[in-house]
Design a protein around this motif. Sequence first.
Motif, PDB file in Angstrom:
ATOM      1  N   ALA A 151       0.876  -1.181   0.000  1.00 32.97           N
ATOM      2  CA  ALA A 151       0.000   0.000   0.000  1.00 32.97           C
ATOM      3  C   ALA A 151       0.906   1.221   0.000  1.00 32.97           C
ATOM      4  O   ALA A 151       2.120   1.100   0.152  1.00 32.97           O
ATOM      5  CB  ALA A 151      -0.915  -0.008   1.220  1.00 32.97           C
ATOM      6  N   ALA A 152       0.312   2.387  -0.182  1.00 35.35           N
ATOM      7  CA  ALA A 152       1.107   3.607  -0.369  1.00 35.35           C
ATOM      8  C   ALA A 152       1.637   4.136   0.958  1.00 35.35           C
ATOM      9  O   ALA A 152       1.177   5.139   1.491  1.00 35.35           O
ATOM     10  CB  ALA A 152       0.271   4.662  -1.064  1.00 35.35           C
ATOM     11  N   VAL A 153       2.622   3.426   1.490  1.00 30.79           N
ATOM     12  CA  VAL A 153       3.225   3.784   2.769  1.00 30.79           C
ATOM     13  C   VAL A 153       4.721   3.997   2.553  1.00 30.79           C
ATOM     14  O   VAL A 153       5.369   3.222   1.843  1.00 30.79           O
ATOM     15  CB  VAL A 153       2.994   2.647   3.794  1.00 30.79           C
ATOM     16  N   ALA A 154       5.265   5.054   3.158  1.00 30.85           N
ATOM     17  CA  ALA A 154       6.688   5.352   2.999  1.00 30.85           C
ATOM     18  C   ALA A 154       7.530   4.380   3.809  1.00 30.85           C
ATOM     19  O   ALA A 154       7.372   4.271   5.028  1.00 30.85           O
ATOM     20  CB  ALA A 154       6.970   6.786   3.441  1.00 30.85           C
ATOM     21  N   LEU A 155       8.425   3.681   3.134  1.00 29.88           N
ATOM     22  CA  LEU A 155       9.298   2.731   3.840  1.00 29.88           C
ATOM     23  C   LEU A 155      10.311   3.453   4.725  1.00 29.88           C
ATOM     24  O   LEU A 155      10.840   2.874   5.676  1.00 29.88           O
ATOM     25  CB  LEU A 155      10.025   1.844   2.834  1.00 29.88           C
ATOM     26  N   SER A 156      10.573   4.714   4.417  1.00 28.56           N
ATOM     27  CA  SER A 156      11.552   5.467   5.210  1.00 28.56           C
ATOM     28  C   SER A 156      11.063   5.711   6.636  1.00 28.56           C
ATOM     29  O   SER A 156      11.825   6.144   7.485  1.00 28.56           O
ATOM     30  CB  SER A 156      11.855   6.806   4.539  1.00 28.56           C
ATOM     31  N   GLU A 157       9.793   5.431   6.898  1.00 28.64           N
ATOM     32  CA  GLU A 157       9.283   5.629   8.255  1.00 28.64           C
ATOM     33  C   GLU A 157       9.437   4.371   9.112  1.00 28.64           C
ATOM     34  O   GLU A 157       9.048   4.367  10.284  1.00 28.64           O
ATOM     35  CB  GLU A 157       7.817   6.069   8.199  1.00 28.64           C
ATOM     36  N   GLY A 158       9.981   3.314   8.519  1.00 29.65           N
ATOM     37  CA  GLY A 158      10.169   2.079   9.286  1.00 29.65           C
ATOM     38  C   GLY A 158      11.614   1.885   9.686  1.00 29.65           C
ATOM     39  O   GLY A 158      12.496   2.645   9.299  1.00 29.65           O
ATOM     40  N   ASP A 159      11.855   0.843  10.446  1.00 32.88           N
ATOM     41  CA  ASP A 159      13.211   0.560  10.939  1.00 32.88           C
ATOM     42  C   ASP A 159      14.035  -0.203   9.916  1.00 32.88           C
ATOM     43  O   ASP A 159      13.507  -1.020   9.161  1.00 32.88           O
ATOM     44  CB  ASP A 159      13.132  -0.282  12.211  1.00 32.88           C
ATOM     45  N   VAL A 160      15.328   0.034   9.949  1.00 34.44           N
ATOM     46  CA  VAL A 160      16.276  -0.710   9.126  1.00 34.44           C
ATOM     47  C   VAL A 160      17.046  -1.652  10.040  1.00 34.44           C
ATOM     48  O   VAL A 160      17.577  -1.235  11.074  1.00 34.44           O
ATOM     49  CB  VAL A 160      17.249   0.246   8.404  1.00 34.44           C
ATOM     50  N   GLU A 161      17.066  -2.944   9.661  1.00 38.25           N
ATOM     51  CA  GLU A 161      17.729  -3.945  10.482  1.00 38.25           C
ATOM     52  C   GLU A 161      18.130  -5.116   9.598  1.00 38.25           C
ATOM     53  O   GLU A 161      17.355  -5.533   8.727  1.00 38.25           O
ATOM     54  CB  GLU A 161      16.710  -4.439  11.533  1.00 38.25           C
ATOM     55  N   ASP A 162      19.327  -5.649   9.790  1.00 41.92           N
ATOM     56  CA  ASP A 162      19.791  -6.828   9.044  1.00 41.92           C
ATOM     57  C   ASP A 162      19.599  -6.688   7.537  1.00 41.92           C
ATOM     58  O   ASP A 162      19.127  -7.607   6.866  1.00 41.92           O
ATOM     59  CB  ASP A 162      19.041  -8.082   9.515  1.00 41.92           C
ATOM     60  N   CYS A 163      19.946  -5.527   7.019  1.00 40.90           N
ATOM     61  CA  CYS A 163      19.853  -5.281   5.569  1.00 40.90           C
ATOM     62  C   CYS A 163      18.421  -5.352   5.047  1.00 40.90           C
ATOM     63  O   CYS A 163      18.185  -5.706   3.895  1.00 40.90           O
ATOM     64  CB  CYS A 163      20.768  -6.205   4.783  1.00 40.90           C
ATOM     65  N   THR A 164      17.465  -5.053   5.925  1.00 43.02           N
ATOM     66  CA  THR A 164      16.071  -4.944   5.482  1.00 43.02           C
ATOM     67  C   THR A 164      15.469  -3.660   6.032  1.00 43.02           C
ATOM     68  O   THR A 164      15.942  -3.121   7.031  1.00 43.02           O
ATOM     69  CB  THR A 164      15.192  -6.113   5.985  1.00 43.02           C
ATOM     70  N   VAL A 165      14.434  -3.185   5.353  1.00 41.01           N
ATOM     71  CA  VAL A 165      13.666  -2.058   5.881  1.00 41.01           C
ATOM     72  C   VAL A 165      12.250  -2.571   6.132  1.00 41.01           C
ATOM     73  O   VAL A 165      11.686  -3.307   5.328  1.00 41.01           O
ATOM     74  CB  VAL A 165      13.679  -0.841   4.916  1.00 41.01           C
ATOM     75  N   GLU A 166      11.713  -2.181   7.266  1.00 43.87           N
ATOM     76  CA  GLU A 166      10.391  -2.670   7.650  1.00 43.87           C
ATOM     77  C   GLU A 166       9.319  -1.646   7.299  1.00 43.87           C
ATOM     78  O   GLU A 166       9.483  -0.456   7.541  1.00 43.87           O
ATOM     79  CB  GLU A 166      10.359  -2.921   9.160  1.00 43.87           C
ATOM     80  N   CYS A 167       8.226  -2.133   6.734  1.00 44.94           N
ATOM     81  CA  CYS A 167       7.066  -1.269   6.538  1.00 44.94           C
ATOM     82  C   CYS A 167       6.343  -1.170   7.881  1.00 44.94           C
ATOM     83  O   CYS A 167       5.957  -2.187   8.452  1.00 44.94           O
ATOM     84  CB  CYS A 167       6.138  -1.858   5.478  1.00 44.94           C
ATOM     85  N   TRP A 168       6.178   0.044   8.365  1.00 41.23           N
ATOM     86  CA  TRP A 168       5.614   0.204   9.710  1.00 41.23           C
ATOM     87  C   TRP A 168       4.144  -0.178   9.770  1.00 41.23           C
ATOM     88  O   TRP A 168       3.625  -0.505  10.839  1.00 41.23           O
ATOM     89  CB  TRP A 168       5.804   1.646  10.224  1.00 41.23           C
ATOM     90  N   LEU A 169       3.465  -0.177   8.616  1.00 45.37           N
ATOM     91  CA  LEU A 169       2.018  -0.375   8.689  1.00 45.37           C
ATOM     92  C   LEU A 169       1.635  -1.826   8.978  1.00 45.37           C
ATOM     93  O   LEU A 169       0.895  -2.104   9.918  1.00 45.37           O
ATOM     94  CB  LEU A 169       1.350   0.115   7.399  1.00 45.37           C
ATOM     95  N   PHE A 180      11.585  -5.567   3.669  1.00 48.04           N
ATOM     96  CA  PHE A 180      12.099  -5.670   2.303  1.00 48.04           C
ATOM     97  C   PHE A 180      13.616  -5.737   2.352  1.00 48.04           C
ATOM     98  O   PHE A 180      14.261  -4.910   3.014  1.00 48.04           O
ATOM     99  CB  PHE A 180      11.647  -4.464   1.475  1.00 48.04           C
ATOM    100  N   ASP A 181      14.163  -6.725   1.641  1.00 50.52           N
ATOM    101  CA  ASP A 181      15.608  -6.865   1.562  1.00 50.52           C
ATOM    102  C   ASP A 181      16.167  -5.693   0.756  1.00 50.52           C
ATOM    103  O   ASP A 181      15.747  -5.460  -0.384  1.00 50.52           O
ATOM    104  CB  ASP A 181      15.937  -8.193   0.876  1.00 50.52           C
ATOM    105  N   LEU A 182      17.098  -4.958   1.325  1.00 54.47           N
ATOM    106  CA  LEU A 182      17.641  -3.776   0.650  1.00 54.47           C
ATOM    107  C   LEU A 182      18.426  -4.150  -0.604  1.00 54.47           C
ATOM    108  O   LEU A 182      18.556  -3.349  -1.520  1.00 54.47           O
ATOM    109  CB  LEU A 182      18.545  -2.988   1.604  1.00 54.47           C
ATOM    110  N   ARG A 183      18.953  -5.387  -0.643  1.00 55.03           N
ATOM    111  CA  ARG A 183      19.750  -5.803  -1.808  1.00 55.03           C
ATOM    112  C   ARG A 183      18.861  -6.170  -2.992  1.00 55.03           C
ATOM    113  O   ARG A 183      19.178  -5.875  -4.129  1.00 55.03           O
ATOM    114  CB  ARG A 183      20.600  -7.027  -1.465  1.00 55.03           C
TER     115      ARG A 183
END
Length: 111
Positions: free
Chosen positions: A46-64, A69-72
């Motif tokens: 859905a139209a949610v900014a991934l930059s608002e979630g946490d980055v951990e273990d080379c992934t970014v989390e969708c907060w919603l 999502f794997d950054l690679r």
Amino acid sequence: MPFERACALAEVPDDQALAVTIGAYEVAVARHEDEVFAVENICSHAAVALSEGDVEDCTVECWLHGSRFDLRTGKPTGLPATEPVATFPVDVRDGDVYVDTDTTLNGVTPQ
Ligand code: FES
């Protein structure tokens, strides 16, 4: 103009992505150890900014809904998202991060 300056490397936090507008796209710039990544800053679910979630273990989390999502690869590592997000080429030069939004690394067309 392929690579455009996104931000200074020092502006990218360790545990979150930095939202940057490059040309027509919203990009989330994130780092994992010494590597820097850029993905389209919109969850594929859905139209949610991934930059608002946490980055951990080379992934970014969708907060919603919590997909990561794997950054690679841009691929979700868990539901509910099933589609990858676009990943862009990154170049780090002289302490600055450059992103090329003319192409994607994983072949996903930005939204
Ligand atoms: S909006 Fe991102 S997982 Fe649902």
